[in-house]
Design a protein around this motif. Structure first.
Motif, PDB file in Angstrom:
ATOM      1  N   LYS A  18      26.835   3.673 -26.562  1.00 47.67           N
ATOM      2  CA  LYS A  18      28.238   3.622 -26.963  1.00 47.67           C
ATOM      3  C   LYS A  18      28.420   4.018 -28.427  1.00 47.67           C
ATOM      4  CE  LYS A  18      29.555  -0.490 -25.401  1.00 47.67           C
ATOM      5  NZ  LYS A  18      30.508  -1.582 -25.035  1.00 47.67           N
ATOM      6  N   ASN A  19      27.498   3.598 -29.272  1.00 51.15           N
ATOM      7  CA  ASN A  19      27.564   3.988 -30.679  1.00 51.15           C
ATOM      8  C   ASN A  19      27.443   5.500 -30.839  1.00 51.15           C
ATOM      9  OD1 ASN A  19      27.877   1.344 -31.528  1.00 51.15           O
ATOM     10  ND2 ASN A  19      25.692   1.041 -31.937  1.00 51.15           N
ATOM     11  N   GLN A  20      26.539   6.104 -30.053  1.00 47.02           N
ATOM     12  CA  GLN A  20      26.365   7.552 -30.124  1.00 47.02           C
ATOM     13  C   GLN A  20      27.606   8.284 -29.637  1.00 47.02           C
ATOM     14  OE1 GLN A  20      23.818   9.254 -31.528  1.00 47.02           O
ATOM     15  NE2 GLN A  20      25.017  11.119 -31.146  1.00 47.02           N
ATOM     16  N   LEU A  21      28.170   7.833 -28.529  1.00 38.16           N
ATOM     17  CA  LEU A  21      29.381   8.471 -28.003  1.00 38.16           C
ATOM     18  C   LEU A  21      30.536   8.315 -28.976  1.00 38.16           C
ATOM     19  CD1 LEU A  21      29.171   7.439 -24.241  1.00 38.16           C
ATOM     20  CD2 LEU A  21      28.692   9.689 -25.242  1.00 38.16           C
ATOM     21  N   ALA A  22      30.624   7.184 -29.646  1.00 44.48           N
ATOM     22  CA  ALA A  22      31.686   6.988 -30.627  1.00 44.48           C
ATOM     23  C   ALA A  22      31.586   7.999 -31.766  1.00 44.48           C
ATOM     24  CB  ALA A  22      31.630   5.561 -31.173  1.00 44.48           C
ATOM     25  N   VAL A  23      30.352   8.284 -32.186  1.00 45.85           N
ATOM     26  CA  VAL A  23      30.125   9.309 -33.208  1.00 45.85           C
ATOM     27  C   VAL A  23      30.663  10.659 -32.743  1.00 45.85           C
ATOM     28  CG1 VAL A  23      28.278  10.719 -34.223  1.00 45.85           C
ATOM     29  CG2 VAL A  23      28.175   8.225 -34.380  1.00 45.85           C
ATOM     30  N   GLU A  24      30.430  10.982 -31.491  1.00 47.86           N
ATOM     31  CA  GLU A  24      30.769  12.309 -30.984  1.00 47.86           C
ATOM     32  C   GLU A  24      32.235  12.443 -30.577  1.00 47.86           C
ATOM     33  OE1 GLU A  24      27.902  13.128 -27.931  1.00 47.86           O
ATOM     34  OE2 GLU A  24      26.220  12.740 -29.283  1.00 47.86           O
ATOM     35  N   PHE A  25      32.868  11.318 -30.227  1.00 46.65           N
ATOM     36  CA  PHE A  25      34.255  11.365 -29.786  1.00 46.65           C
ATOM     37  C   PHE A  25      35.224  10.860 -30.846  1.00 46.65           C
ATOM     38  CE2 PHE A  25      32.030  12.069 -25.908  1.00 46.65           C
ATOM     39  CZ  PHE A  25      32.907  12.775 -25.092  1.00 46.65           C
ATOM     40  N   ASN A  26      34.709  10.647 -32.064  1.00 46.03           N
ATOM     41  CA  ASN A  26      35.561  10.295 -33.203  1.00 46.03           C
ATOM     42  C   ASN A  26      36.379   9.038 -32.897  1.00 46.03           C
ATOM     43  OD1 ASN A  26      36.574  10.606 -35.794  1.00 46.03           O
ATOM     44  ND2 ASN A  26      38.197  12.035 -35.179  1.00 46.03           N
ATOM     45  N   CYS A  27      35.688   8.018 -32.413  1.00 46.55           N
ATOM     46  CA  CYS A  27      36.371   6.774 -32.068  1.00 46.55           C
ATOM     47  C   CYS A  27      35.446   5.608 -32.384  1.00 46.55           C
ATOM     48  CB  CYS A  27      36.770   6.767 -30.591  1.00 46.55           C
ATOM     49  SG  CYS A  27      35.365   6.774 -29.440  1.00 46.55           S
ATOM     50  N   SER A  28      35.840   4.413 -32.001  1.00 48.40           N
ATOM     51  CA  SER A  28      34.978   3.256 -32.168  1.00 48.40           C
ATOM     52  C   SER A  28      34.269   2.954 -30.853  1.00 48.40           C
ATOM     53  CB  SER A  28      35.786   2.040 -32.609  1.00 48.40           C
ATOM     54  OG  SER A  28      36.595   1.569 -31.541  1.00 48.40           O
ATOM     55  N   PRO A  29      33.101   2.312 -30.890  1.00 47.20           N
ATOM     56  CA  PRO A  29      32.421   1.962 -29.638  1.00 47.20           C
ATOM     57  C   PRO A  29      33.297   1.106 -28.718  1.00 47.20           C
ATOM     58  CG  PRO A  29      30.933   1.688 -31.501  1.00 47.20           C
ATOM     59  CD  PRO A  29      32.292   1.957 -32.072  1.00 47.20           C
ATOM     60  N   GLN A  30      34.136   0.268 -29.317  1.00 44.18           N
ATOM     61  CA  GLN A  30      34.986  -0.612 -28.532  1.00 44.18           C
ATOM     62  C   GLN A  30      36.060   0.150 -27.756  1.00 44.18           C
ATOM     63  OE1 GLN A  30      34.299  -1.123 -31.880  1.00 44.18           O
ATOM     64  NE2 GLN A  30      32.644  -2.583 -31.392  1.00 44.18           N
ATOM     65  N   ASP A  31      36.367   1.367 -28.172  1.00 39.24           N
ATOM     66  CA  ASP A  31      37.389   2.149 -27.476  1.00 39.24           C
ATOM     67  C   ASP A  31      37.008   2.434 -26.029  1.00 39.24           C
ATOM     68  OD1 ASP A  31      39.263   2.311 -29.498  1.00 39.24           O
ATOM     69  OD2 ASP A  31      38.407   4.133 -30.363  1.00 39.24           O
ATOM     70  N   PHE A  32      35.712   2.466 -25.729  1.00 36.66           N
ATOM     71  CA  PHE A  32      35.271   2.759 -24.360  1.00 36.66           C
ATOM     72  C   PHE A  32      35.427   1.554 -23.430  1.00 36.66           C
ATOM     73  CE2 PHE A  32      32.990   5.922 -26.900  1.00 36.66           C
ATOM     74  CZ  PHE A  32      33.286   7.075 -26.184  1.00 36.66           C
ATOM     75  N   GLN A  51      33.184  17.269 -35.822  1.00 39.99           N
ATOM     76  CA  GLN A  51      31.777  17.639 -35.651  1.00 39.99           C
ATOM     77  C   GLN A  51      30.917  16.790 -36.577  1.00 39.99           C
ATOM     78  OE1 GLN A  51      30.769  21.775 -36.445  1.00 39.99           O
ATOM     79  NE2 GLN A  51      29.610  21.853 -34.555  1.00 39.99           N
ATOM     80  N   HIS A  52      30.572  15.619 -36.099  1.00 44.43           N
ATOM     81  CA  HIS A  52      29.792  14.682 -36.908  1.00 44.43           C
ATOM     82  C   HIS A  52      28.353  15.175 -37.026  1.00 44.43           C
ATOM     83  CE1 HIS A  52      27.989  10.925 -38.281  1.00 44.43           C
ATOM     84  NE2 HIS A  52      29.218  10.457 -38.494  1.00 44.43           N
ATOM     85  N   PRO A  53      27.741  15.033 -38.194  1.00 40.83           N
ATOM     86  CA  PRO A  53      26.360  15.522 -38.352  1.00 40.83           C
ATOM     87  C   PRO A  53      25.349  14.779 -37.486  1.00 40.83           C
ATOM     88  CG  PRO A  53      27.093  14.304 -40.304  1.00 40.83           C
ATOM     89  CD  PRO A  53      28.298  14.552 -39.473  1.00 40.83           C
ATOM     90  N   ASP A  54      25.674  13.574 -37.025  1.00 37.89           N
ATOM     91  CA  ASP A  54      24.734  12.802 -36.204  1.00 37.89           C
ATOM     92  C   ASP A  54      24.980  12.967 -34.707  1.00 37.89           C
ATOM     93  OD1 ASP A  54      23.501  11.787 -38.485  1.00 37.89           O
ATOM     94  OD2 ASP A  54      24.838  10.050 -38.584  1.00 37.89           O
ATOM     95  N   ARG A  55      25.801  13.931 -34.328  1.00 36.31           N
ATOM     96  CA  ARG A  55      26.083  14.165 -32.908  1.00 36.31           C
ATOM     97  C   ARG A  55      24.863  14.749 -32.201  1.00 36.31           C
ATOM     98  NH1 ARG A  55      27.038  18.608 -35.698  1.00 36.31           N
ATOM     99  NH2 ARG A  55      26.819  20.660 -34.713  1.00 36.31           N
ATOM    100  N   ARG A  56      24.886  14.712 -30.858  1.00 41.77           N
ATOM    101  CA  ARG A  56      23.948  15.526 -30.091  1.00 41.77           C
ATOM    102  C   ARG A  56      24.427  16.966 -30.219  1.00 41.77           C
ATOM    103  NH1 ARG A  56      24.897  13.270 -24.434  1.00 41.77           N
ATOM    104  NH2 ARG A  56      26.938  12.957 -25.394  1.00 41.77           N
TER     105      ARG A  56
END
Length: 260
Positions: A15-29, A41-46
Protein backbone atom coordinates in the motif's frame (compact mmCIF):
# COMPACT_ATOMS: atom_id res chain seq x y z
CA UNK A 1 19.78 -12.16 5.14
CA UNK A 2 16.54 -14.14 5.50
CA UNK A 3 13.35 -12.08 5.52
CA UNK A 4 10.06 -13.50 6.75
CA UNK A 5 7.66 -10.58 7.30
CA UNK A 6 4.10 -11.02 8.52
CA UNK A 7 0.97 -10.60 6.43
CA UNK A 8 0.27 -7.11 7.76
CA UNK A 9 3.81 -5.91 7.06
CA UNK A 10 3.69 -7.16 3.46
CA UNK A 11 0.33 -5.56 2.79
CA UNK A 12 1.42 -2.25 4.33
CA UNK A 13 4.55 -2.17 2.18
CA UNK A 14 2.45 -2.75 -0.94
CA UNK A 15 0.00 0.00 0.00
CA UNK A 16 2.86 2.38 0.74
CA UNK A 17 4.35 1.67 -2.68
CA UNK A 18 1.04 2.18 -4.48
CA UNK A 19 0.53 5.44 -2.61
CA UNK A 20 3.87 6.66 -3.95
CA UNK A 21 2.82 5.83 -7.49
CA UNK A 22 -0.77 7.08 -7.31
CA UNK A 23 0.05 10.33 -5.50
CA UNK A 24 -2.16 9.54 -2.54
CA UNK A 25 -1.98 8.23 1.01
CA UNK A 26 -1.94 4.50 1.84
CA UNK A 27 -5.21 5.00 3.71
CA UNK A 28 -6.93 6.15 0.52
CA UNK A 29 -7.08 2.53 -0.67
CA UNK A 30 -9.21 1.61 2.36
CA UNK A 31 -11.91 4.20 1.74
CA UNK A 32 -15.33 3.54 0.23
CA UNK A 33 -15.39 6.58 -2.05
CA UNK A 34 -13.30 6.68 -5.21
CA UNK A 35 -10.24 8.94 -5.19
CA UNK A 36 -8.92 11.03 -8.10
CA UNK A 37 -5.42 12.50 -7.91
CA UNK A 38 -3.05 14.32 -10.24
CA UNK A 39 -0.42 12.18 -11.96
CA UNK A 40 3.08 12.43 -10.51
CA UNK A 41 6.30 10.69 -11.43
CA UNK A 42 7.78 9.93 -8.04
CA UNK A 43 11.45 8.88 -8.06
CA UNK A 44 10.65 5.85 -5.86
CA UNK A 45 7.99 4.45 -8.22
CA UNK A 46 8.23 1.14 -10.04
CA UNK A 47 9.74 2.43 -13.26
CA UNK A 48 7.54 0.96 -16.00
CA UNK A 49 7.50 4.22 -17.97
CA UNK A 50 9.92 7.09 -18.46
CA UNK A 51 7.12 9.66 -18.15
CA UNK A 52 3.93 9.91 -16.06
CA UNK A 53 0.96 7.86 -17.16
CA UNK A 54 -1.86 10.00 -18.55
CA UNK A 55 -4.11 7.80 -16.40
CA UNK A 56 -3.63 4.86 -14.09
CA UNK A 57 -6.04 3.21 -11.68
CA UNK A 58 -5.87 0.64 -8.90
CA UNK A 59 -8.17 -1.11 -6.47
CA UNK A 60 -7.55 -3.28 -3.42
CA UNK A 61 -11.17 -4.45 -3.49
CA UNK A 62 -12.98 -1.48 -1.96
CA UNK A 63 -12.72 1.79 -3.86
CA UNK A 64 -10.60 2.73 -6.88
CA UNK A 65 -7.81 5.32 -6.83
CA UNK A 66 -7.25 7.04 -10.17
CA UNK A 67 -4.17 9.15 -10.90
CA UNK A 68 -4.63 11.17 -14.08
CA UNK A 69 -3.80 14.29 -16.03
CA UNK A 70 -5.84 17.23 -14.76
CA UNK A 71 -7.42 17.74 -18.19
CA UNK A 72 -9.55 14.62 -17.69
CA UNK A 73 -10.45 15.22 -14.03
CA UNK A 74 -13.86 16.83 -14.68
CA UNK A 75 -14.94 13.86 -16.80
CA UNK A 76 -13.57 11.35 -14.28
CA UNK A 77 -15.39 13.04 -11.40
CA UNK A 78 -18.68 12.54 -13.20
CA UNK A 79 -17.74 9.01 -14.37
CA UNK A 80 -17.03 7.62 -10.88
CA UNK A 81 -20.06 9.27 -9.28
CA UNK A 82 -22.35 6.69 -7.71
CA UNK A 83 -20.16 3.76 -8.82
CA UNK A 84 -18.53 1.24 -6.50
CA UNK A 85 -14.81 1.23 -7.22
CA UNK A 86 -14.42 -2.43 -8.11
CA UNK A 87 -16.99 -2.14 -10.92
CA UNK A 88 -14.98 0.55 -12.71
CA UNK A 89 -12.85 -2.28 -14.12
CA UNK A 90 -15.87 -4.00 -15.70
CA UNK A 91 -16.26 -3.91 -19.47
CA UNK A 92 -19.24 -1.54 -19.69
CA UNK A 93 -17.48 1.08 -17.55
CA UNK A 94 -14.15 0.41 -19.23
CA UNK A 95 -15.73 1.13 -22.59
CA UNK A 96 -16.82 4.56 -21.40
CA UNK A 97 -13.32 5.29 -20.11
CA UNK A 98 -11.71 4.05 -23.32
CA UNK A 99 -13.98 6.26 -25.42
CA UNK A 100 -13.02 9.33 -23.41
CA UNK A 101 -9.31 8.54 -23.40
CA UNK A 102 -9.21 8.31 -27.18
CA UNK A 103 -10.32 11.95 -27.34
CA UNK A 104 -7.03 12.76 -25.58
CA UNK A 105 -4.87 10.45 -27.70
CA UNK A 106 -4.74 7.51 -25.32
CA UNK A 107 -6.25 4.08 -24.76
CA UNK A 108 -6.17 1.56 -21.91
CA UNK A 109 -3.41 -1.03 -21.77
CA UNK A 110 -3.56 -4.41 -20.01
CA UNK A 111 -5.26 -4.99 -16.67
CA UNK A 112 -2.76 -6.40 -14.18
CA UNK A 113 -3.99 -8.76 -11.46
CA UNK A 114 -1.39 -8.69 -8.73
CA UNK A 115 -0.56 -11.27 -6.06
CA UNK A 116 1.37 -11.07 -2.79
CA UNK A 117 2.87 -14.00 -0.87
CA UNK A 118 1.54 -15.56 2.28
CA UNK A 119 3.84 -14.74 5.15
CA UNK A 120 5.95 -17.88 5.31
CA UNK A 121 8.43 -19.94 3.33
CA UNK A 122 7.19 -23.06 1.54
CA UNK A 123 8.91 -26.45 1.44
CA UNK A 124 9.79 -27.55 -2.10
CA UNK A 125 10.24 -31.21 -3.00
CA UNK A 126 11.38 -31.69 -6.57
CA UNK A 127 13.55 -34.05 -8.62
CA UNK A 128 14.24 -31.35 -11.19
CA UNK A 129 17.80 -30.49 -12.13
CA UNK A 130 18.00 -26.85 -11.05
CA UNK A 131 20.36 -24.12 -12.17
CA UNK A 132 20.48 -20.73 -10.46
CA UNK A 133 21.35 -17.57 -12.41
CA UNK A 134 22.63 -14.41 -10.76
CA UNK A 135 22.22 -11.03 -12.44
CA UNK A 136 25.29 -11.34 -14.67
CA UNK A 137 24.37 -14.91 -15.63
CA UNK A 138 21.01 -13.73 -17.05
CA UNK A 139 22.56 -11.53 -19.74
CA UNK A 140 23.04 -14.32 -22.37
CA UNK A 141 19.30 -15.08 -22.20
CA UNK A 142 18.17 -11.62 -23.33
CA UNK A 143 16.43 -11.89 -26.68
CA UNK A 144 15.55 -15.55 -26.12
CA UNK A 145 11.95 -15.89 -27.26
CA UNK A 146 11.34 -18.80 -24.89
CA UNK A 147 11.39 -16.58 -21.80
CA UNK A 148 9.36 -13.39 -22.44
CA UNK A 149 7.72 -13.46 -19.01
CA UNK A 150 10.56 -14.74 -16.84
CA UNK A 151 12.96 -11.93 -17.78
CA UNK A 152 12.83 -8.61 -19.60
CA UNK A 153 13.59 -8.32 -23.31
CA UNK A 154 16.85 -6.55 -22.44
CA UNK A 155 18.74 -5.33 -19.40
CA UNK A 156 16.83 -2.49 -17.76
CA UNK A 157 18.85 -0.73 -15.06
CA UNK A 158 15.72 0.95 -13.67
CA UNK A 159 14.24 -2.48 -12.77
CA UNK A 160 16.96 -5.07 -13.41
CA UNK A 161 16.51 -8.82 -13.58
CA UNK A 162 18.41 -9.84 -10.48
CA UNK A 163 17.84 -13.58 -10.08
CA UNK A 164 16.49 -16.56 -12.03
CA UNK A 165 16.12 -20.30 -11.62
CA UNK A 166 16.09 -22.74 -14.53
CA UNK A 167 14.89 -26.34 -14.80
CA UNK A 168 17.24 -28.35 -17.00
CA UNK A 169 16.72 -31.42 -19.21
CA UNK A 170 20.31 -32.30 -19.86
CA UNK A 171 21.72 -29.20 -21.53
CA UNK A 172 18.27 -27.89 -22.51
CA UNK A 173 16.27 -25.37 -20.48
CA UNK A 174 12.75 -26.63 -19.77
CA UNK A 175 11.55 -23.51 -18.00
CA UNK A 176 12.71 -20.41 -16.19
CA UNK A 177 11.39 -18.27 -13.36
CA UNK A 178 13.01 -14.88 -12.94
CA UNK A 179 12.48 -11.78 -10.87
CA UNK A 180 13.10 -8.12 -11.55
CA UNK A 181 13.88 -5.69 -8.76
CA UNK A 182 11.04 -3.29 -9.49
CA UNK A 183 12.04 -1.56 -6.26
CA UNK A 184 14.79 -2.53 -3.82
CA UNK A 185 12.10 -4.18 -1.63
CA UNK A 186 9.67 -5.55 -4.23
CA UNK A 187 10.83 -8.17 -6.74
CA UNK A 188 8.35 -9.27 -9.37
CA UNK A 189 8.36 -12.93 -10.44
CA UNK A 190 7.63 -14.15 -13.97
CA UNK A 191 7.59 -17.70 -15.31
CA UNK A 192 7.92 -19.47 -18.68
CA UNK A 193 7.84 -23.21 -19.36
CA UNK A 194 8.47 -24.54 -22.86
CA UNK A 195 5.30 -26.08 -24.37
CA UNK A 196 6.65 -29.63 -24.53
CA UNK A 197 7.40 -29.60 -20.78
CA UNK A 198 4.14 -28.14 -19.49
CA UNK A 199 1.84 -30.09 -17.19
CA UNK A 200 4.68 -31.52 -15.11
CA UNK A 201 4.59 -29.08 -12.19
CA UNK A 202 7.71 -27.26 -13.36
CA UNK A 203 6.18 -23.80 -13.01
CA UNK A 204 5.07 -24.48 -9.44
CA UNK A 205 8.52 -25.75 -8.43
CA UNK A 206 10.45 -22.90 -10.03
CA UNK A 207 8.20 -20.10 -8.80
CA UNK A 208 8.18 -21.50 -5.25
CA UNK A 209 11.96 -21.85 -5.22
CA UNK A 210 12.39 -18.28 -6.45
CA UNK A 211 9.76 -16.99 -4.03
CA UNK A 212 11.63 -18.52 -1.10
CA UNK A 213 15.02 -17.27 -2.27
CA UNK A 214 13.68 -13.74 -2.71
CA UNK A 215 12.62 -13.73 0.94
CA UNK A 216 16.04 -15.07 1.95
CA UNK A 217 17.68 -12.15 0.14
CA UNK A 218 15.65 -9.57 2.04
CA UNK A 219 13.00 -8.64 -0.53
CA UNK A 220 9.29 -9.31 -0.97
CA UNK A 221 8.32 -11.35 -4.05
CA UNK A 222 5.14 -10.45 -5.90
CA UNK A 223 3.45 -11.87 -8.97
CA UNK A 224 1.25 -10.42 -11.72
CA UNK A 225 -0.88 -11.89 -14.46
CA UNK A 226 -3.71 -10.98 -16.80
CA UNK A 227 -7.44 -11.46 -16.31
CA UNK A 228 -7.94 -14.65 -18.34
CA UNK A 229 -4.55 -16.34 -17.89
CA UNK A 230 -5.97 -19.07 -15.67
CA UNK A 231 -2.86 -21.31 -15.76
CA UNK A 232 -0.85 -18.38 -14.42
CA UNK A 233 -3.47 -17.70 -11.74
CA UNK A 234 -3.28 -21.34 -10.69
CA UNK A 235 0.50 -21.20 -10.48
CA UNK A 236 0.31 -18.13 -8.25
CA UNK A 237 -2.19 -19.76 -5.91
CA UNK A 238 -0.29 -23.07 -5.83
CA UNK A 239 2.91 -21.21 -4.88
CA UNK A 240 1.50 -19.46 -1.83
CA UNK A 241 0.45 -16.18 -3.43
CA UNK A 242 -2.95 -14.55 -2.97
CA UNK A 243 -4.66 -11.85 -5.07
CA UNK A 244 -4.28 -8.43 -3.45
CA UNK A 245 -4.76 -5.63 -5.96
CA UNK A 246 -5.67 -4.84 -9.58
CA UNK A 247 -4.09 -2.03 -11.57
CA UNK A 248 -4.25 -0.69 -15.11
CA UNK A 249 -2.82 2.23 -17.03
CA UNK A 250 -3.26 4.09 -20.27
CA UNK A 251 -0.93 4.06 -23.24
CA UNK A 252 -0.66 6.30 -26.32
CA UNK A 253 -3.17 5.51 -29.04
CA UNK A 254 -1.21 5.39 -32.29
CA UNK A 255 -4.41 5.80 -34.32
CA UNK A 256 -5.04 9.33 -33.03
CA UNK A 257 -3.26 12.47 -34.05
CA UNK A 258 -2.77 13.94 -30.57
CA UNK A 259 -0.93 12.60 -27.57
CA UNK A 260 0.20 14.88 -24.76
Amino acid sequence: MSFNPGKKEIEEKIKNQLAVEFNCSPQDFDKTENIITTEHQHPDRRKFSDKPFFLQMATLGKNTVISADESIHPWLTNWVKGKQGIWLFEQHNYFELETELRKHGYKMALTHHMFVPEAKLIDVKTDLKIKWLEQNDITPFYGNENFPNAICDKFKPERPDVLAVVAMDGDKSMGMAGCSADTPELWQIGIDVLPEYRGRGIAKSLVTLLRNETFRRGAIPYYGTSLANLPSWKTALDCGFKPFWVEAESQPDENTEFTK
